[in-house]
Scaffold this active site. Structure first.
Site, mmCIF file in Angstrom:
data_model
loop_
_atom_site.group_PDB
_atom_site.id
_atom_site.type_symbol
_atom_site.label_atom_id
_atom_site.label_comp_id
_atom_site.label_asym_id
_atom_site.label_seq_id
_atom_site.Cartn_x
_atom_site.Cartn_y
_atom_site.Cartn_z
ATOM 1 N N ARG A 21 65.684 64.896 53.740
ATOM 2 C CA ARG A 21 65.163 65.460 54.726
ATOM 3 C C ARG A 21 65.052 66.674 54.804
ATOM 4 O O ARG A 21 65.389 67.851 54.322
ATOM 5 C CB ARG A 21 65.855 65.155 55.292
ATOM 6 C CG ARG A 21 66.958 63.828 56.066
ATOM 7 C CD ARG A 21 65.520 63.010 56.972
ATOM 8 N NE ARG A 21 66.302 61.553 57.142
ATOM 9 C CZ ARG A 21 65.198 60.079 56.993
ATOM 10 N NH1 ARG A 21 65.165 61.201 55.289
ATOM 11 N NH2 ARG A 21 66.266 59.301 57.236
ATOM 12 N N HIS A 65 56.182 61.712 51.317
ATOM 13 C CA HIS A 65 56.299 60.376 52.347
ATOM 14 C C HIS A 65 56.639 59.334 51.396
ATOM 15 O O HIS A 65 56.920 58.396 52.326
ATOM 16 C CB HIS A 65 57.039 61.101 53.979
ATOM 17 C CG HIS A 65 58.297 60.003 54.430
ATOM 18 N ND1 HIS A 65 59.025 60.753 55.632
ATOM 19 C CD2 HIS A 65 59.205 59.608 53.567
ATOM 20 C CE1 HIS A 65 59.919 60.171 55.319
ATOM 21 N NE2 HIS A 65 60.251 59.298 54.152
#
Length: 306
Positions: free
Chosen positions: A221, A269
């Protein structure tokens, strides 16, 4: 079993056939009377009018099965009182392992040293994996999967987690041992969830504990570090390079300094994705368990946030 597919409409085409194939006994709907549903398949972004879903009317629902591995955007909903299960997809785990393994090998072998500029750099030879120390932050399913892939190659793997739960075959560190876990990390792979305890975990003080020139691979994250702290740490050589797949705000702005920093590699991502064909089997198992009153898999601990 009546199930509401409470996820963005763009996901319906891929998830609907996978879920119905994995669990043909369900009646899968995209809308209806909330009180009539036995379960929800949920992903943030539903409803698509921008409102936060109110779980209160779903009085009959025995489980809310997330389609996402991360649940930080769900556990904060005060109306959610039903059991919440996170998605642990074997396809996602495999994809994450392959991504991290690739970058660990690139860092270990020093592949970025060999610029194609006509200069013969024959004196740079990497050590064997048996001499390379790798630390994994986060020893859940993803961290343990990566450790299992690295160990046969000979890497000296250690893992850090808040609990310090032992993992067979590797050195483990608990919450208070973070300085020792970082100090040994020639390559640091971060696979931590977004929780109050992990936000800002890597800051100027903790990053300074890394060996000079260490590599950081963050596929967990983006809230793990303050971006200004990381940029300052990179300029100081600890870490020597950062591979970043996740960010506090996505997509990363075109003028963000990460794009142009010589010691940063940005990937958009893409480290891993939940795959409906494998993840639907996990969802189906939990739907059946809920209807039989059996213990649910991957039940979220609300106090820990995952």
């Amino acid at each position: 079993m009546k199930v509401l597919f409470a996820a963005p409409s763009k996901d319906w085409a891929s998830w609907q056939p996978a879920l119905e194939a994995a669990c043909p006994e369900i009646e899968l709907h995209r809308d209806g009377d909330p009180a009539s549903f036995d379960a929800l398949i949920y992903a943030p972004g539903y409803p698509e009018n921008g409102e936060i879903l109110d779980f209160t009317p779903f009085t009959r629902a025995r489980v809310v099965q997330s389609l996402w591995a991360g649940v930080e955007r769900i556990v904060t909903n005060p109306t959610l009182t039903q059991p919440l299960c996170r998605m642990v997809d074997p396809g996602l785990e495999r994809g994450m392992t392959e991504y991290c393994l690739g970058w660990v090998m690139r860092a270990h072998l020093g592949m970025d040293l060999y610029a194609q500029d006509g200069i013969w750099r024959g004196k740079t030879c990497p050590p064997l994996a048996t001499s390379r120390r790798v630390t994994i932050l986060g020893m859940g399913e993803l961290g343990r999967g990566l450790a299992a892939a690295l160990r046969p190659l000979g890497f000296r793997v250690a893992g850090w987690s808040v609990s310090g739960r032992p993992v067979e075959g590797i050195e483990t560190f608990a919450e208070a041992d973070l300085p020792a876990a970082l100090a040994r990390a020639e390559i640091l792979v971060a696979l931590l969830p977004d929780t109050p305890g992990t936000r800002g975990l890597l800051n100027r003080e903790t990053l300074a504990l890394l060996p000079e020139g260490a590599w950081l691979v963050n596929a967990g994250r983006g809230t793990l570090f303050d971006e200004a702290d990381l940029l300052a740490a990179l300029d100081a050589g600890r870490p020597g390079h950062a591979v970043l797949d996740v960010f506090s705000a996505e997509p990363l702005a075109p003028d963000h300094p990460f794009w142009s920093h010589p010691r940063v590699t940005v990937t958009p991502h893409i480290a891993a994705a939940t795959r409906p064909e494998t993840a639907a089997l996990i969802a189906a198992d939990n739907l059946r368990r809920a209807m039989r009153g059996e213990p649910l898999r991957f039940l979220v601990d609300r106090t820990r946030g995952y």
